[in-house]
Motif scaffolding. Sequence first.
Motif, PDB file in Angstrom:
ATOM      1  N   ARG A 199      11.771   5.897   1.092  1.00  0.00           N
ATOM      2  CA  ARG A 199      10.215   5.813   0.730  1.00  0.00           C
ATOM      3  C   ARG A 199       8.723   6.101   1.804  1.00  0.00           C
ATOM      4  NH1 ARG A 199       9.803   4.295  -4.301  1.00  0.00           N
ATOM      5  NH2 ARG A 199      11.888   3.472  -5.534  1.00  0.00           N
ATOM      6  N   THR A 226       1.024  -0.997   0.116  1.00  0.00           N
ATOM      7  CA  THR A 226      -0.360   0.178  -0.058  1.00  0.00           C
ATOM      8  C   THR A 226       1.166   1.477  -0.522  1.00  0.00           C
ATOM      9  OG1 THR A 226      -1.335  -1.234   0.906  1.00  0.00           O
ATOM     10  CG2 THR A 226      -1.739   1.390   1.268  1.00  0.00           C
ATOM     11  N   ASN A 227       0.358   2.386  -0.421  1.00  0.00           N
ATOM     12  CA  ASN A 227       0.957   3.724  -0.449  1.00  0.00           C
ATOM     13  C   ASN A 227       0.991   3.911   1.226  1.00  0.00           C
ATOM     14  OD1 ASN A 227       0.450   7.017  -0.561  1.00  0.00           O
ATOM     15  ND2 ASN A 227       1.377   6.330  -3.008  1.00  0.00           N
TER      16      ASN A 227
END
Length: 221
Positions: free
Chosen positions: A81, A16-17
């Motif tokens: 990230r 998932t983002n």
Amino acid sequence: DTVCTVAIADALLTGTNPTAALQTWGRRYEHIGGWGQRFALWLVDDDPQPYSSWGNGGAMRVSPVALLASSEAEVLDLAWRVTAVTHDHPEGIKGAQATTLAIWLARQGESAERIRQRIGERFGYDLDTTVDAIRPSYRHSEAAHESVPQALVCALEATGFEDAIRNAVSIGGDSDTIAAIAGGVAEARFGIPEDIATQAWSYLPQDMRWVMRDLYAQQVR
């Protein structure tokens, strides 16, 4: 701190983002309070964007990366990230990467001294101090560069998991986040005593337990 850490674990486990995971978990537990003002606004924003934070929030939630990454390069990339969605200031990124790398190195069996050396060389943090030297003059700061090094010292000087948490509490300041950072490193060095793990587990609601079970089941050994 717990909600955000579980959110990052969930994002990594499911692909998932990180933005979506943090918003989903943050909104689910928004009622608990305690959020930083800018992060609280980010949680409810329909178009959430990084806000150039140099705070320690990225470092306090990043520990799952170290359990799932299979190389040092992957540790640093994943830490970036999952952090840059909010804390995209270089100091915010650095704090998260330093924390994750310290945990990962400890999981590889590196000594406390070697971890101090590696983190100091790569990130410029001064870890050549002691908890006793930090404690008398330390003041509350949520800035990564004024809290992450101190948290790492608390973990690297410790003789066990509980000792690391006690070190973190003893210096004062942003104690919950410092303990969250130190605790991740201390777990990698020593493991968590069964009585502490059992009590902590009892505090978690079922949805968090599901994520944590998956995290430990899928950790890179």
